[in-house]
Design an enzyme around this catalytic site. Structure first.
Site, PDB file in Angstrom:
ATOM      1  CD  GLU A   1      -3.086  -1.228   1.961  1.00 42.52           C
ATOM      2  OE1 GLU A   1      -2.832  -1.099   3.163  1.00 42.52           O
ATOM      3  OE2 GLU A   1      -4.222  -1.422   1.515  1.00 42.52           O
TER       4      GLU A   1
ATOM      5  CD  GLU B   1      -3.650  -7.227   3.044  1.00 35.64           C
ATOM      6  OE1 GLU B   1      -4.653  -6.694   3.544  1.00 35.64           O
ATOM      7  OE2 GLU B   1      -2.538  -6.680   2.990  1.00 35.64           O
TER       8      GLU B   1
HETATM    9  C1  GAL Z   1      -5.115  -3.930   4.120  1.00 36.49           C
HETATM   10  C2  GAL Z   1      -3.713  -3.742   4.625  1.00 36.49           C
HETATM   11  C3  GAL Z   1      -3.447  -4.511   5.877  1.00 36.49           C
HETATM   12  C4  GAL Z   1      -4.565  -4.326   6.842  1.00 36.49           C
HETATM   13  C5  GAL Z   1      -5.838  -4.763   6.223  1.00 36.49           C
HETATM   14  C6  GAL Z   1      -7.016  -4.547   7.113  1.00 36.49           C
HETATM   15  O1  GAL Z   1      -5.495  -2.843   3.357  1.00 36.49           O
HETATM   16  O2  GAL Z   1      -2.780  -4.098   3.661  1.00 36.49           O
HETATM   17  O3  GAL Z   1      -2.233  -4.070   6.415  1.00 36.49           O
HETATM   18  O4  GAL Z   1      -4.661  -2.982   7.180  1.00 36.49           O
HETATM   19  O5  GAL Z   1      -6.090  -4.003   5.079  1.00 36.49           O
HETATM   20  O6  GAL Z   1      -6.907  -5.156   8.330  1.00 36.49           O
END
Ligand code: GAL
Length: 976
Positions: free
Chosen positions: A427, A503
């Site tokens: 990010e 993620e």
């Molecule tokens: C993503 C980020 C993570 C965490 C997650 C939400 O955007 O890369 O570090 O913040 O969201 O828990």
């Protein structure tokens, strides 16, 4: 003048990475060269600003008698009982004004100091760095957050940033046999903080090892093991580049070659499933280093990510380094515990979100087998809120710092077979700095792939990566029909890339829901190669009053609350139900019914391994109790192959509902779990559940203020039961509310995801109950009610129809929604309370753990028991939890409780039992807020809204929504 170095700024605010450090090189745990760990108790002094004290503390003889003591590795905010400031949590916002590279005057600064003597036998008097013969000594820091300035015996060695990266200094002629004084000044905030805006606690300090390393003359300066695998020929090719040159031996394969020379010979490959490592040794004139060589080749071919020629499926998790007492100072035992827990839950991959982990963690991944995406210590997310104005990755003043970070990661970790991808960071938006990093990494290590999610064009990467894409988007990506990029060339390039979800399935609180639905997509579309659940562990900090603390609990001015607790394991590493569910969803063997219930279809979903390490067994159960079982004859199956397996016909089973269960267990001990460990299971119906006999025949009898019906007595005025089968009950009502989960709350930045807010707006947490009729006639009791919130004309008409015989009393609830319902219901069922003594529960249904409509695939039908206390899932922020699903019958009993209460349901129902009310659960913010009361509160749910993962991602899929619609369901109560 160095254009990138601004002499007007103090070193910690200069965007340049540092001064005085040595070029980065490979990390290794063992060698015959001497090393002296400098971990342990250090002297410590905290200052509120970077300039409170001058640097005279670094001079030998400085009086530190008034100082505190601190453990290194460690974070000062987690030591000293509150004397050293406090942790602070923000997700994306910088906790200081964004004015790069400047940081505030208020800059907690920790002076660390220790003295040490060289051990006996430490190589003789050190010589100058470039001196002859006897070598050199280095001082290594494996991680300091966020800027360190270092002195040895009063001489400054240099300074560095890059918190989760190693930094080494040559100590030259400064060392003495005894009384060495090592001084380190650490600033919490530095220009580096702008590059370290990861979603985690801000935790300053020397949080990884400090080590003194002797480098004999002729010792290895750096080495790079290249070990590829040719899956067609079945050969490995080994070359070890090393400066200075030396020899490489690998006795098992008879290898004895010079460094720089390559050899190809038959070998077994390394994979995460079969992590074959060969013991080898690198020897130069001055040093011997044991190596563990794993042969493997990573490539993208025909749009598919392949290792050793085969498509792999990433069943991964994002792992932050976290310990509830020690923060990111994580010891090896804890690292090993993580890897073992992962392996035992069928996890096969780790993204080291969002920085290189302690280097020893990667040794464990090599040894036990996990695919690793090694991510650089880089995130500038807080610039997003500013429209990315001033983003360091798009400002060339920062490029040296970015390249320094890339090099420190790659050089340190380049010899691990487990690392298959480098990730540029997380990010950071987009910018030329990222391209510069990518170019450098490709030049240095063409043998691995590149990952980065933040630039939607994928211009610098080998894989297309997204986070939190919903199921439908993943399907479209799988079909290569995703939305186009504006630039055709970039679009064509991205469309040809394999896809990973770096993620997904945000594991905050109860959930994540929808895992199985993702897995089906990964198994359907070749392009979709799995992903990494967000995230491994809840970062709750152990707290004497709060249990585990989260954002805001330390009085932070800005914080993001419980968003830091979003893991598959609780802070103390107890698996949460989300991990159990994930382990089942990603199980590497699929076991399902075949053409008939007595036939199992077993599919090997491993990417490389056969099934010979597993022992299969079957069992036949009637009404949840096993009647027969034995070993199941599953033939050898190569990856991807299936076989039909005929299960032995059950002998003479009793009548009743029956299930087949087939289980795959480890046949022998492995490095990560003992023999017998369950790897996979499948269960299906062998005979359906017979219809529930409904009691009837008893006539209602008026008895003063009561109406008696069979074994039940009701309040004649309200129609509420007072006793059911002799058990005192109170408050039996229709129930629609649940204490909202984190996923019900949704994401603050997407108002449409905030379901809990809509529920509260509709008043579902404050439903009023009106009794319209109590009619004792027609062989039963009928109670008509209307359940509705204030201020709206929405409502639920609920009719309670009671019938009974001498022993059993049945309740059929019929619900008809009234008005224009625009929100789903949290749940639909009844609640009642029992005396506190009813503390034990037995049930026939899903278990042993909790299950919700979109989280429940791991729960097996069977007979289970638990105390009411054991039924609770202790989410760090309390919320709806603990429901057991698909319950056919349950019995609530307890010592001193008198008769037990048995409940049978048709259709099957979900059960919760708690020592607090739903309102109390809803109001609680931390575990200790939940205090047992003098009742057991029970809900029997006909239906529930799913869980989803809207705390950061998609909400509940339509098939798991609970719309307000007419429903009818029956419970039969009797004495247990
Ligand atoms: C993503 C980020 C993570 C965490 C997650 C939400 O955007 O890369 O570090 O913040 O969201 O828990």
């Amino acid at each position: 003048m160095d254009l990138m170095h601004d002499p007007a700024l103090p070193a910690h605010e200069d965007p340049a990475p540092g001064t005085g450090t040595l070029p980065p090189r490979a990390w290794y745990a063992r060698s015959d060269a001497a090393r002296l760990p400098l971990n342990g108790a250090w002297r410590f002094r905290l200052s509120p600003t970077a300039t409170t004290h001058d640097t005279s503390f670094a001079d030998p003889g400085h009086d530190t008698s008034g100082w505190d003591e601190i453990a290194v590795p460690g974070h000062w905010v987690l030591q000293g009982g509150g004397r050293h400031g406090a942790p602070a949590y923000t997700n994306t916002p910088y906790p200081f004004p964004v004015d790069p590279p400047r940081v505030p005057d208020g800059n907690p600064t920790g002076d660390h100091l220790r003295t040490f003597d060289l051990p006996g036998g430490w190589p003789a008097a050190p010589l100058p760095a470039d001196g002859p013969a006897d070598g050199e000594t280095l001082l290594r820091f494996d991680g300091v957050d966020s800027h360190a300035r270092v002195w040895l015996n009063g001489t400054e060695l240099g300074e560095f940033k890059g918190s989760r990266l190693p930094h080494e200094f040559a100590v030259g002629t400064l060392l003495r046999p005894a009384g060495n004084v090592l001084a380190v000044r650490v600033h919490q905030w530095s220009s580096g903080s702008y590059l370290e805006d990861q979603d985690q606690w801000w935790l300053p300090g020397i949080f990884r090892d400090v080590t003194l390393l002797h480098r004999p003359a002729g010792a290895v300066r750096d080495f790079f093991v290249h070990a590829s695998y040719d899956h067609v020929a079945g050969t490995g090719t080994l070359r070890v580049d090393c400066a200075p040159g030396g020899r490489v031996t690998l006795p098992e394969l008879g290898v004895d070659i010079a460094t720089g020379e390559s050899v190809t010979l038959p070998a077994e490959p390394w994979t995460a499933e079969l992590p074959r490592l060969y013991a080898a040794e690198l020897a130069t004139a001055g040093e011997r280093i044991p190596l563990r060589v794993g042969f493997r080749t990573v490539a993208v071919e025909d749009g598919v990510l392949r290792v050793n020629g085969r498509r792999i499926l990433l069943r991964g998790v994002n792992r932050h380094e976290f310990h509830p007492e020690h923060g990111r100072a994580v010891d090896e035992e804890t690292m090993r515990a993580d890897v073992l827990l992962m392996k035992r839950h069928n996890v096969n991959a780790v993204r080291t979100s969002h920085y290189p982990p302690h280097p020893a963690f990667l040794d464990l991944c090599d040894e036990l087998g996990l695919w690793v995406v090694d991510e650089c210590d880089l995130e500038t997310h807080g610039f997003g809120a500013l429209g990315w104005r001033g983003n360091p990755v798009a400002d060339e003043r920062w490029t040296p710092a970015l390249l320094d970070r890339a090099a420190r990661m790659v050089e340190r970790d380049k010899n691990h077979p487990s690392v298959i991808m480098w990730s540029l960071g997380n990010e950071c938006g987009s910018g030329a700095g990222l391209t510069a990093m990518a170019d450098w990494i490709r030049g240095r290590d063409p043998g691995r792939l590149l990952h980065y999610e933040g630039d939607p064009t994928s211009r610098d990467t080998d894989v297309y990566s997204r986070m939190y894409a919903d199921h439908d988007e993943v399907r479209r990506i799988g079909e290569r029909t995703e939305d186009s990029l504006e630039e055709p060339a970039l679009d064509a390039r991205r469309r040809a890339q394999p896809f990973v979800l770096c993620e997904y399935a945000h594991a905050m609180g109860n959930g994540p829901g929808g895992l199985a639905d993702y897995q089906r997509l990964f198994e359907t579309y070749e392009r979709c190669q799995g992903g990494f659940v967000w995230e491994w562990i809840d970062h709750g900090i152990a707290h004497p009053e709060l249990g585990f603390a989260y954002g805001g609990d330390f009085g932070e001015e800005l914080h993001d609350g419980a968003f830091v607790c979003d893991g598959l394991v609780f802070p103390d590493r107890t698996p949460s139900p989300g991990l159990t569910e994930f382990g089942h969803v990603v199980q590497p063997v699929r076991i399902e019914p075949g053409d008939s219930p007595g036939q199992a279809v077993v599919t090997n979903l491993h990417d490389f391994a056969g099934l010979d390490h597993l022992a299969f067994s079957w069992s036949y159960a009637v009404d949840g109790a096993e009647t027969e079982g034995g070993p199941a004859p599953v033939p050898p199956l190569a990856p991807g192959e299936s076989a039909k397996v005929e299960l032995p016909a059950p002998g003479n089973p009793p009548a009743g509902e029956a299930q087949w269960t087939v289980t795959a267990r480890l046949a022998a001990d492995t490095a990560w779990a003992p023999a017998g460990h369950v790897v996979a299971h499948g269960q299906w119906s062998a005979a359906p559940r017979p219809p529930l006999a409904r009691p009837a025949g008893a006539a209602p009898v008026r008895d003063d203020a009561l109406i008696r019906l069979g074994p039940a007595a009701f309040d004649a005025r309200t129609g509420e039961p007072r006793t059911l089968a002799g058990v005192p009950v109170e408050g039996l009502r229709l129930e629609v509310w649940r204490a909202p989960t984190d996923n019900d709350h949704g994401a603050g930045w997407l108002p449409e995801t905030e379901l809990a807010r809509r529920w509260r707006k509709a008043g579902l947490h404050r439903m009023r109950h009106r009794t319209d009729a109590v009619e004792a006639a027609d062989g039963g009791l009928t109670v008509r009610t209307r359940v509705a919130p204030a201020a709206t004309d929405l409502g639920l008409a609920a009719e309670f129809r009671w019938t009974a015989d001498g022993d059993r009393v049945a309740l059929t609830v019929s619900v008809t929604p009234e008005g224009d319902w625009r929100v789903p219901l949290p749940r639909l069922g009844i609640r009642l309370t029992l005396p506190a003594a009813y503390g034990a529960v037995r049930w026939y249904g899903g278990g042993p753990g909790e299950a919700y409509p979109d989280t429940g695939t791991a729960a097996l039908l069977g007979r289970w028991s638990a105390s009411v206390d054991e039924l609770q899932t202790p989410y760090v922020r309390p919320q709806e939890n603990g429901a057991r699903a698909r319950v056919r019958w349950a019995e609530l009993t307890g010592a001193g409780a008198g008769a037990g209460l048995r409940v049978e349901g048709e259709p099957e129902f979900a059960l919760t039992a708690r020592r607090w009310t739903t309102a109390e659960l809803d109001a609680a913010t931390h575990r200790p807020d939940l205090v047992p009361g003098d009742r057991v509160h029970v809900t029997l749910d006909h239906d529930r809204h799913g869980i989803g993962s809207a705390s950061c991602g998609p909400g509940v899929l339509p098939q798991y929504e609970l719309a307000a619609r007419p429903a009818a369901f029956t419970f039969v109560f009797s004495a247990a």
